[in-house]
Design a protein around this motif. Structure first.
Motif, PDB file in Angstrom:
ATOM      1  N   LYS A  45      47.398  30.839  26.983  1.00 15.47           N
ATOM      2  CA  LYS A  45      48.345  32.298  26.826  1.00 15.47           C
ATOM      3  C   LYS A  45      47.890  32.475  28.595  1.00 15.47           C
ATOM      4  O   LYS A  45      48.422  33.201  29.318  1.00 15.47           O
ATOM      5  N   HIS A  46      46.216  33.204  28.765  1.00 14.63           N
ATOM      6  CA  HIS A  46      46.145  33.544  30.782  1.00 14.63           C
ATOM      7  C   HIS A  46      46.270  32.856  30.852  1.00 14.63           C
ATOM      8  O   HIS A  46      46.388  33.387  32.146  1.00 14.63           O
ATOM      9  N   LEU A  47      46.324  31.399  31.545  1.00 16.50           N
ATOM     10  CA  LEU A  47      46.357  30.960  32.087  1.00 16.50           C
ATOM     11  C   LEU A  47      47.568  30.518  32.158  1.00 16.50           C
ATOM     12  O   LEU A  47      48.204  30.104  33.841  1.00 16.50           O
ATOM     13  N   SER A  48      48.387  30.905  31.536  1.00 18.19           N
ATOM     14  CA  SER A  48      49.908  30.683  31.657  1.00 18.19           C
ATOM     15  C   SER A  48      50.782  32.087  32.784  1.00 18.19           C
ATOM     16  O   SER A  48      52.081  32.581  32.578  1.00 18.19           O
ATOM     17  N   GLY A  79      42.081  39.167  29.553  1.00 16.08           N
ATOM     18  CA  GLY A  79      42.982  39.880  28.833  1.00 16.08           C
ATOM     19  C   GLY A  79      42.556  41.516  29.597  1.00 16.08           C
ATOM     20  O   GLY A  79      41.737  41.699  30.220  1.00 16.08           O
ATOM     21  N   GLU A  80      43.417  42.181  28.416  1.00 12.32           N
ATOM     22  CA  GLU A  80      43.375  44.150  29.062  1.00 12.32           C
ATOM     23  C   GLU A  80      42.417  44.198  28.732  1.00 12.32           C
ATOM     24  O   GLU A  80      42.065  44.195  27.560  1.00 12.32           O
ATOM     25  N   ASP A  81      41.744  45.142  29.226  1.00 17.19           N
ATOM     26  CA  ASP A  81      40.582  46.119  29.213  1.00 17.19           C
ATOM     27  C   ASP A  81      40.484  46.950  28.036  1.00 17.19           C
ATOM     28  O   ASP A  81      42.027  47.808  27.761  1.00 17.19           O
ATOM     29  N   GLY A  82      39.764  47.149  26.948  1.00 22.71           N
ATOM     30  CA  GLY A  82      39.719  47.796  25.602  1.00 22.71           C
ATOM     31  C   GLY A  82      41.227  47.498  24.461  1.00 22.71           C
ATOM     32  O   GLY A  82      41.676  47.478  23.606  1.00 22.71           O
ATOM     33  N   SER A 133      50.620  34.310  35.761  1.00 20.01           N
ATOM     34  CA  SER A 133      50.377  33.725  37.235  1.00 20.01           C
ATOM     35  C   SER A 133      49.398  34.720  38.159  1.00 20.01           C
ATOM     36  O   SER A 133      48.969  35.075  39.305  1.00 20.01           O
ATOM     37  N   ALA A 134      49.404  36.167  37.402  1.00 16.15           N
ATOM     38  CA  ALA A 134      48.467  36.961  37.620  1.00 16.15           C
ATOM     39  C   ALA A 134      46.843  37.217  37.500  1.00 16.15           C
ATOM     40  O   ALA A 134      46.297  37.153  39.088  1.00 16.15           O
TER      41      ALA A 134
END
Ligand SMILES: Cc1cc2nc3c(=O)[nH]c(=O)nc-3n(C[C@H](O)[C@H](O)[C@H](O)COP(=O)(O)OP(=O)(O)OC[C@H]3O[C@@H](n4cnc5c(N)ncnc54)[C@H](O)[C@@H]3O)c2cc1C
Length: 640
Positions: free
Chosen positions: A156-159, A316-319, A161-162
């Motif tokens: 999911k995170h590798l998808s 992913g996102e902090d928190g 591009s950020a």
């Protein structure tokens, strides 16, 4: 003719039970065969048959059962200190455990869906292997389920591009190793959520994460040569299975709340700090306090861990850690469902073999109708559980295609993803699949764990005294399967937490769409002609379930969460048994459907218990009195 009873028995004379011959479980398990017929095309099924049959034979060979024995008899142990008093925390696992791990990896127990080897059918393919594997895996499938969940999270995170730079390199490298079929390079992972304050509620997490990039440590890298990560993690993890893993994904608290982190398990020791014992790496700020002493899963190294300066990366996102970890948990819960039918299915194959071999008095056991009734009742519920599992696997396979497409479009490579939803009865599109998957995954985990535990207890009894024994011939060791199965209703979330998760969907943001998807699916199968009596019954269950939920307050649904989940599972299993029977008019499938419906003859009422004055609040107060003998037990006000 000599009278059999004219000479006394001895250790070498007299009656000996012929060893029951366990047939190839793949060929002998009709529930599995029916599920594959329902969810695979004929072509894919024919392509897979030889592989599944061969694997099923392999997992019962003496080579594999010797490995199981070795893993069970030589549980992992800890060498905390070296001869000179230096803390090392070396975890020693058996050769059998390591060999089983390697076999699982090279058989593709995790890799198959990531390489999308059978397109839409990859998940059904993977889980069919897993179904056959669970009874022989001695719990190397526990790390595998974590690998599967974490690989899905990293995909999911590798998808996105950020995600760039070092973070992308680290995630990509880990992803490739997690999804590898090469045991020499493949990685396993741990997942650390549970702390002393609670595994059900991770909001009490006490492990703290601090952003503190450290140039001073730059000469020290992760064991694979990557930088160690800018976050420092300190805390205590109360349960860690897969302590022998190469990496871990864990929850820790930042200033913004609970977040998810990735950390390598080991880091390099600088050349100047190495000594005569030759260690080149050490744990990454982790010490193993002790290994847990458990009822079952004995080969699995489950430990308590102290983290001091463990280096890692935020995922992913902090928190938003609980949202991130949900990806891992949802996959793990499906594995849990397949482990349940895998262990129970193995127990049932032993029972079938015993039934063929054993006589009581002068008669074959199979002539004893009471015995066959008991065994049949188990097989009928097993069929329902098997269909439920493969249905959820097929939903996952359909939903994942979009994720695979997104991943390939960012990381490159030909997209092997396929459009459509495959061969899932009543399923309209992937959106419907997504809602059903979210609603039904916790129900699958919650319900099948319980039936498998009860089922394996019954399987032990079906073999009489031998069933209770820790047989060294592991093919007959149902006692091992039983004690192992008991963890299935606890880890990855207890049964009541699964029921709460079902309610979370029912009362959550996607409630309307989720219930519409479920209603649409039930009605799509129940509205067609044929088997109308059975369809009316199951369709009415659904109507009752849905209208009950519309009438009651959430508090009442919470109190009855488990029964809400169980009744939902009844609807799903009823629909699936109908779909199975209807798919080809198979007479046995129709009989199984009717027999299963008759086990639910009492109905699926969720209404108030009349004995308690017709109010759920009275019933709730009565429950407390029944447990503690008073209305307000000491500790009730304690902050949990
Ligand atoms: C062999 C084994 C291996 C494990 N491996 C791992 C691992 O690798 N990683 C990891 O993170 N964890 C692991 N666990 C931990 C496991 O996930 C937890 O034990 C489990 O989630 C329950 O948490 P707990 O033990 O803190 O119990 P608690 O959360 O304290 O629960 C106690 C009881 O309270 C009930 N309860 C809690 N909250 C509620 C509620 N809101 N409503 C109703 N009832 C509630 C639960 O259902 C349960 O019956 C492992 C556990 C075992 C046994």
């Amino acid at each position: 003719m000599a009278n059999r009873f004219s000479t006394p028995s001895s250790s070498t004379e007299g009656f000996f039970q012929a060893a029951p011959y366990i047939q190839n479980q793949f060929d002998d398990d009709h529930a599995l065969q029916r599920a594959l017929k329902l969810f695979l095309t004929d072509q894919v099924r024919e392509e897979l048959n030889p592989e599944l049959s061969k694997f099923s034979k392999l997992v019962l060979t003496p080579k594999i059962t010797t490995w199981i024995n070795d893993a069970e008899r030589n549980p992992p142990y800890l060498k905390s200190w070296d001869s000179w008093g230096k803390r090392r925390d070396v975890l020693v696992t058996s050769e059998g455990w390591r060999n089983l791990q390697a076999l699982g990896i090279e058989s593709g127990i995790v890799a198959i869906p990531y390489h999308c080897e059978r397109g839409l059918y990859s998940r059904v393919h993977q889980f069919a292997l897993y179904h056959l594997w669970a009874g022989s895996a001695a719990w190397v499938n526990c790390p595998s389920l974590m690998v599967d969940g974490v690989a899905a999270l990293f995909r999911k995170h590798l998808s996105d591009s950020a995600v760039q730079g070092i973070e992308r390199d680290v995630l990509r490298s880990a992803y490739d190793k997690l999804t590898s079929r090469d045991p020499n390079t493949a990685w396993t992972t741990g997942q650390w959520m549970t702390e002393r304050a609670g595994g059900s509620d991770v909001s009490q997490t006490e492990t703290l994460a601090t952003y503190a990039p450290s140039p001073a440590e730059s000469e020290v890298t992760a064991a694979d040569g990557h930088p160690l990560g800018p976050w420092k993690l300190d805390g205590f993890k109360w349960f860690s299975s897969a302590t022998d893993a190469d990496m871990v994904v864990m929850l820790a608290r930042t200033q913004k709340g609970i977040s998810t982190f990735f950390a390598p398990m080991r880091k390099t020791i600088p050349a100047s700090a190495r000594d005569a014992l030759g260690y080149e790496t050490e744990l990454n700020g982790i010490s193993i306090q002790r290994l847990k002493n458990k009822l079952g899963t004995r080969a699995l190294p489950t430990a308590e861990l102290v983290l001091r300066g463990t280096r890692g990366y935020l995922i992913g996102e902090d928190g938003k850690g609980t949202k991130e970890i949900a990806t891992v948990l949802n996959i793990a819960r499906i594995h849990n469902g397949f482990t349940a039918i895998g262990l129970w299915g193995r127990g049932l194959s032993v029972v079938r073999a015993f039934g063929r071999a054993r006589s009581v008095g002068q008669k074959p056991l199979l002539d004893k109708t009471a015995y066959v009734t008991t065994v049949a009742e188990m097989h009928i519920q097993y069929r329902a559980d098997v269909l439920f599992n493969y249905f959820v696997a097929a939903l996952l396979g359909a939903v994942e295609q979009e994720q695979i497409r997104a991943f390939r479009s960012v990381v490159g490579g030909a997209s092997v993803a396929v459009s459509g939803v495959g061969r899932v009865p009543g399923l309209r599109d992937t959106q419907m699949a997504e809602h059903l998957l979210r609603l039904l995954t916790p129900a699958l985990k919650g319900v099948t764990a319980k039936t498998a535990i009860a089922g394996l207890a019954e399987c032990m009894e079906c073999l009489g005294g031998v069933g209770y024994l820790e047989n060294d011939d592991q093919v007959y060791n149902i006692a091992r399967l039983y004690r192992d199965a008991n963890v299935l209703s606890i880890w990855e979330g207890t049964t009541d937490m699964m029921a709460h998760d079902v309610l979370r969907v029912i009362y959550g943001k996607t409630s309307v769409a989720a219930l519409a998807a479920m209603r649409g699916w039930v009605k799509a199968i129940c509205k067609t002609s044929g088997l109308s009596k059975q369809k009316n019954i199951v369709s009415a269950w659904w109507d009752e379930w849905e209208s009950w939920l519309q009438q009651v307050e959430r508090e009442e649904a919470e109190m009855k969460a488990r029964v809400v989940m169980e009744r939902l599972a009844d609807v799903v299993q009823g629909v699936l048994l109908i779909a199975d029977a209807e798919s080809d008019g198979d007479e046995i499938a129709v009989e199984v459907l009717n027999a299963w419906l008759s086990t639910r003859r009492a109905g699926v009422s969720l209404s108030d218990d009349e004995e308690s004055g017709g109010s759920w609040r009275n019933e709730s107060a009565r429950n407390l009195r029944a447990v503690y003998g008073v209305d307000t037990p000491v500790g009730r006000q304690a902050k949990l």
